[in-house]
Scaffold this active site. Structure first.
Site, PDB file in Angstrom:
ATOM      1  N   ASN A  84       0.761  -1.274   0.040  1.00  0.00           N
ATOM      2  CA  ASN A  84      -0.490  -0.628  -0.120  1.00  0.00           C
ATOM      3  C   ASN A  84       0.702   0.852   0.135  1.00  0.00           C
ATOM      4  O   ASN A  84       2.007   1.230  -0.016  1.00  0.00           O
ATOM      5  CB  ASN A  84      -0.750  -0.161   0.911  1.00  0.00           C
ATOM      6  CG  ASN A  84      -2.790   0.233   0.905  1.00  0.00           C
ATOM      7  OD1 ASN A  84      -2.495   1.181   0.234  1.00  0.00           O
ATOM      8  ND2 ASN A  84      -3.100  -0.337   0.819  1.00  0.00           N
ATOM      9  N   HIS A 114      23.695   2.680  10.965  1.00  0.00           N
ATOM     10  CA  HIS A 114      25.109   3.456  11.318  1.00  0.00           C
ATOM     11  C   HIS A 114      25.592   2.535  12.087  1.00  0.00           C
ATOM     12  O   HIS A 114      24.981   2.574  13.542  1.00  0.00           O
ATOM     13  CB  HIS A 114      24.920   4.678  11.112  1.00  0.00           C
ATOM     14  CG  HIS A 114      24.058   5.177   9.716  1.00  0.00           C
ATOM     15  ND1 HIS A 114      24.387   5.809   8.642  1.00  0.00           N
ATOM     16  CD2 HIS A 114      22.460   5.339   9.388  1.00  0.00           C
ATOM     17  CE1 HIS A 114      23.665   5.862   7.652  1.00  0.00           C
ATOM     18  NE2 HIS A 114      22.471   6.204   8.363  1.00  0.00           N
ATOM     19  N   ALA A 159      -0.630  -3.300  13.747  1.00  0.00           N
ATOM     20  CA  ALA A 159      -0.237  -1.354  13.320  1.00  0.00           C
ATOM     21  C   ALA A 159       0.658  -0.687  13.704  1.00  0.00           C
ATOM     22  O   ALA A 159       0.389  -0.672  15.725  1.00  0.00           O
ATOM     23  CB  ALA A 159      -0.583  -0.221  12.907  1.00  0.00           C
ATOM     24  N   ARG A 182       0.244 -13.653  20.698  1.00  0.00           N
ATOM     25  CA  ARG A 182      -0.687 -14.846  20.611  1.00  0.00           C
ATOM     26  C   ARG A 182      -0.125 -16.276  19.510  1.00  0.00           C
ATOM     27  O   ARG A 182       0.081 -15.337  18.259  1.00  0.00           O
ATOM     28  CB  ARG A 182      -1.738 -14.634  20.924  1.00  0.00           C
ATOM     29  CG  ARG A 182      -2.076 -14.978  20.381  1.00  0.00           C
ATOM     30  CD  ARG A 182      -4.069 -14.299  19.785  1.00  0.00           C
ATOM     31  NE  ARG A 182      -4.827 -13.533  19.198  1.00  0.00           N
ATOM     32  CZ  ARG A 182      -5.165 -14.130  18.356  1.00  0.00           C
ATOM     33  NH1 ARG A 182      -5.255 -15.040  17.473  1.00  0.00           N
ATOM     34  NH2 ARG A 182      -6.778 -13.162  17.576  1.00  0.00           N
TER      35      ARG A 182
END
Length: 198
Positions: A84, A114, A159, A182
């Site tokens: 997306n 880095h 998310a 889980r």
């Protein structure tokens, strides 16, 4: 892509001043700029750019603009991958995305990092370690995956998670740092809410 062979996984390389690496990155970003300016109706042109740029691409790729990467040649997509909007792949090392992987908006797959010490970091030195996303993974919106991580087959990353270590297959994982919540079970076929909120 001989210059990219200078990038050995886990070892420092010159990401900011090596002229050959800079040239490859500029070429890739020019192609990505072209991709991002195309109309959504220009499916064939969009796919052609991705196939030219990436190391390999399977069947039925869907990549929504805008999309960003560093080199492209280190990115390998399986079949039926859906990415997306606003995906960022820093592909100093290989990024392998398996079959039937869903990636939500604003996700970052970052193989590059880095040095912690300022002396080497200020010289433009960088390292990169590969990222692997196995088949049937779903990555939720605004997830960040750091160098060297593998996400196992069929797992779901909630998310906003920051994935700093490997995630096994067949689990729901969430958080910063991302942890397994889980296993995915047959009960999940009966609900749309994959994280049970308290």
């Amino acid at each position: 892509m001989e210059a990219l062979q200078k990038i050995v996984p886990g070892e420092l390389y010159d990401a900011n001043y090596d002229p050959k690496i800079l040239e490859i990155r500029k070429e890739a970003k020019t192609k990505i700029h072209e991709f991002n300016q195309l109309s959504p109706a220009e499916d064939e042109k969009r796919e052609a750019i991705i196939r030219e740029l990436f190391g390999s691409v399977g069947k039925n790729p869907v990549i929504e603009a805008p999309f960003y990467c560093d080199y492209g040649a280190n990115i390998h997509l399986g079949d039926d991958v859906a990415i997306n909007h606003n995906m960022v792949i820093l592909d100093g090392a290989e990024v392998r995305i398996g079959n039937c992987v869903f990636i939500a908006p604003n996700v970052g797959l970052h193989t590059a990092g880095h040095p912690i010490d300022v002396e080497r970091r200020s010289k433009g030195l960088e390292f990169a370690s590969p990222i692997t996303i196995e088949d049937y993974v779903w990555i939720g919106a605004s997830v960040t995956v750091i160098p060297g991580v593998t996400i196992g087959k069929g797992s779901v990353i909630a998310a906003g998670s920051v994935v700093i270590r490997d995630i096994p297959e067949g689990v729901v994982a969430a958080g910063n740092p991302c942890r397994v919540i889980r296993k995915i079970t047959a009960e999940d076929q009966k609900t749309t809410n994959f994280i049970k909120r308290k």
